[in-house]
Design a protein around this motif. Structure first.
Motif, PDB file in Angstrom:
ATOM      1  N   ARG A 169     -24.205  58.415 -19.423  1.00 48.37           N
ATOM      2  CA  ARG A 169     -24.911  57.143 -19.632  1.00 48.37           C
ATOM      3  C   ARG A 169     -24.784  56.630 -21.064  1.00 48.37           C
ATOM      4  NH1 ARG A 169     -30.920  57.742 -17.417  1.00 48.37           N
ATOM      5  NH2 ARG A 169     -30.892  55.543 -18.044  1.00 48.37           N
ATOM      6  N   ARG A 170     -24.095  57.393 -21.898  1.00 46.54           N
ATOM      7  CA  ARG A 170     -23.869  57.033 -23.304  1.00 46.54           C
ATOM      8  C   ARG A 170     -25.188  56.853 -24.061  1.00 46.54           C
ATOM      9  NH1 ARG A 170     -19.367  52.327 -22.498  1.00 46.54           N
ATOM     10  NH2 ARG A 170     -20.997  51.608 -21.098  1.00 46.54           N
ATOM     11  N   SER A 171     -26.116  57.755 -23.788  1.00 47.12           N
ATOM     12  CA  SER A 171     -27.406  57.691 -24.470  1.00 47.12           C
ATOM     13  C   SER A 171     -27.275  57.925 -25.971  1.00 47.12           C
ATOM     14  CB  SER A 171     -28.359  58.745 -23.865  1.00 47.12           C
ATOM     15  OG  SER A 171     -28.567  58.497 -22.487  1.00 47.12           O
ATOM     16  N   TYR A 172     -26.210  58.563 -26.380  1.00 46.01           N
ATOM     17  CA  TYR A 172     -26.003  58.852 -27.798  1.00 46.01           C
ATOM     18  C   TYR A 172     -25.884  57.579 -28.628  1.00 46.01           C
ATOM     19  CZ  TYR A 172     -21.280  58.008 -26.039  1.00 46.01           C
ATOM     20  OH  TYR A 172     -20.189  57.458 -25.417  1.00 46.01           O
ATOM     21  N   ARG A 173     -25.557  56.462 -27.988  1.00 46.24           N
ATOM     22  CA  ARG A 173     -25.394  55.209 -28.719  1.00 46.24           C
ATOM     23  C   ARG A 173     -26.671  54.781 -29.423  1.00 46.24           C
ATOM     24  NH1 ARG A 173     -21.737  50.749 -25.480  1.00 46.24           N
ATOM     25  NH2 ARG A 173     -19.696  51.747 -25.798  1.00 46.24           N
ATOM     26  N   LYS A 174     -27.820  55.209 -28.896  1.00 41.83           N
ATOM     27  CA  LYS A 174     -29.099  54.818 -29.495  1.00 41.83           C
ATOM     28  C   LYS A 174     -29.251  55.384 -30.907  1.00 41.83           C
ATOM     29  CE  LYS A 174     -31.362  54.947 -24.958  1.00 41.83           C
ATOM     30  NZ  LYS A 174     -32.412  55.627 -24.137  1.00 41.83           N
ATOM     31  N   LYS A 175     -28.518  56.460 -31.209  1.00 41.21           N
ATOM     32  CA  LYS A 175     -28.680  57.128 -32.498  1.00 41.21           C
ATOM     33  C   LYS A 175     -27.526  56.844 -33.456  1.00 41.21           C
ATOM     34  CE  LYS A 175     -31.220  60.900 -30.281  1.00 41.21           C
ATOM     35  NZ  LYS A 175     -31.262  62.354 -29.996  1.00 41.21           N
ATOM     36  N   LEU A 176     -26.654  55.919 -33.088  1.00 39.81           N
ATOM     37  CA  LEU A 176     -25.492  55.628 -33.913  1.00 39.81           C
ATOM     38  C   LEU A 176     -25.712  54.411 -34.806  1.00 39.81           C
ATOM     39  CD1 LEU A 176     -22.598  56.083 -31.308  1.00 39.81           C
ATOM     40  CD2 LEU A 176     -23.274  57.670 -33.118  1.00 39.81           C
ATOM     41  N   LYS A 177     -24.995  54.389 -35.899  1.00 40.04           N
ATOM     42  CA  LYS A 177     -24.957  53.209 -36.759  1.00 40.04           C
ATOM     43  C   LYS A 177     -23.931  52.244 -36.160  1.00 40.04           C
ATOM     44  CE  LYS A 177     -25.953  55.859 -40.970  1.00 40.04           C
ATOM     45  NZ  LYS A 177     -25.436  56.247 -42.323  1.00 40.04           N
ATOM     46  N   THR A 178     -24.338  51.561 -35.127  1.00 40.13           N
ATOM     47  CA  THR A 178     -23.395  50.750 -34.363  1.00 40.13           C
ATOM     48  C   THR A 178     -22.744  49.656 -35.202  1.00 40.13           C
ATOM     49  OG1 THR A 178     -25.277  49.415 -33.607  1.00 40.13           O
ATOM     50  CG2 THR A 178     -24.522  51.179 -32.155  1.00 40.13           C
ATOM     51  N   GLY A 179     -23.446  49.181 -36.231  1.00 37.00           N
ATOM     52  CA  GLY A 179     -22.887  48.133 -37.069  1.00 37.00           C
ATOM     53  C   GLY A 179     -21.682  48.586 -37.871  1.00 37.00           C
ATOM     54  N   GLU A 180     -21.531  49.906 -38.046  1.00 34.79           N
ATOM     55  CA  GLU A 180     -20.409  50.437 -38.818  1.00 34.79           C
ATOM     56  C   GLU A 180     -19.223  50.834 -37.934  1.00 34.79           C
ATOM     57  OE1 GLU A 180     -21.612  53.582 -41.356  1.00 34.79           O
ATOM     58  OE2 GLU A 180     -23.295  52.475 -42.246  1.00 34.79           O
TER      59      GLU A 180
END
Length: 279
Positions: A182-193
């Protein structure tokens, strides 16, 4: 009076910033160290699948593999120190709370405490091996699993305890796999970078690696449940035997190849987290 208050406030902010920087450094070092171990275990498992491996695909085999490399002693100490950082990061989460809106909840703190204890044990075993490589790394994961299972089963209600722990590991493995898918790890990433290429890298390694890791945990837990049901501690399996069991399925060594490749990808995913995770 006002000057003193402002000075005190400034010092408090500086201290919090320093603490945050230290925690971030410890987290990134720990995630990198975890990535190295999974990468090496995955490579060893691939060698076993293709009939070229002579080492166990677990932490002890990974440490022995690392010790044979140029500057192996230095690498082992760096790995151990990185894992100490991982334990300290999880300890800070248990005490002060983790990143996220629910990071201070009791459930999150308890999970961080368990991770702290686990990584403290792993760090100790790695540092002990680095200090005295000739004495081994404390035995294979398979023998350790059988010994611990046998000792627990000797206790009152030990059989039930082993079974419950096994069920817990199965559930944890399934949760890991589902969260990865489910790609839950995305919640903890610095997505802007994250650039498009890095986002694809994170998703490929995060999904494939997380599902493979979850599958290994679930199968290991199933073996523990079977050991409890049959009342035979020898049926419990460590990481190496669990991985080898995939080659005994109708798919033969190719299933082991897929799982081993997944562990390699999880190692790469850990490197990605070391770079882009919010801490």
């Amino acid at each position: 009076m006002t000057a003193r208050v402002l000075t005190g406030t400034g010092r408090a902010k500086a201290r919090r910033a320093a603490d945050g920087t230290a925690a971030e450094g410890a987290a990134r070092a720990g995630l990198t160290a975890r990535g190295v171990i999974y990468l090496l275990v995955g490579v060893l498992a691939l060698q076993i699948a293709f009939g070229t491996g002579n080492r166990e695909a677990d932490r002890s085999g990974a440490l022995e593999e690392l010790a044979d490399k140029p500057f192996g002693s230095v690498l082992l100490w760096a790995l151990g120190i990185g894992l100490v950082g991982m334990a300290l990061w999880r300890l800070s989460e248990a005490v002060f709370g983790a990143v996220g809106p629910d990071g201070r909840k009791a459930k999150k703190r308890l999970a961080s405490t368990a991770r702290c204890v686990f990584y403290a044990f792993v760090a100790y075993s790695v540092l002990a091996f680095a200090a005295s490589p000739g004495n081994g790394s404390g035995g294979s994961s398979d023998q350790q699993s059988r010994d611990v299972t046998a000792r627990v089963m000797e206790a009152p209600a030990g059989r039930w305890l082993v079974g419950l722990v096994g069920v817990g590991i199965v559930v944890a493995g399934l949760v890991m796999g589902v969260q990865a898918a489910r790609r839950s790890y995305r919640k903890k990433l610095k997505t802007g970078e994250l650039a498009p290429w890095s986002r694809r890298l994170v998703d490929v390694t995060g999904i494939a690696g997380g599902v493979a890791r979850g599958l290994v945990f679930a199968v290991a837990g199933a073996f523990a449940v079977r050991a409890a049901v049959d009342y035979q501690p020898d049926r419990a399996k460590g990481l190496d035997d669990t991985l080898r069991s995939f080659a005994d399925t109708p798919l033969g060594p190719w299933l082991l190849v897929l799982v081993a490749a997944g562990l390699v990808l999880f190692g790469v995913f850990s490197f990605c987290l070391a770079r882009w995770r919010r801490v």
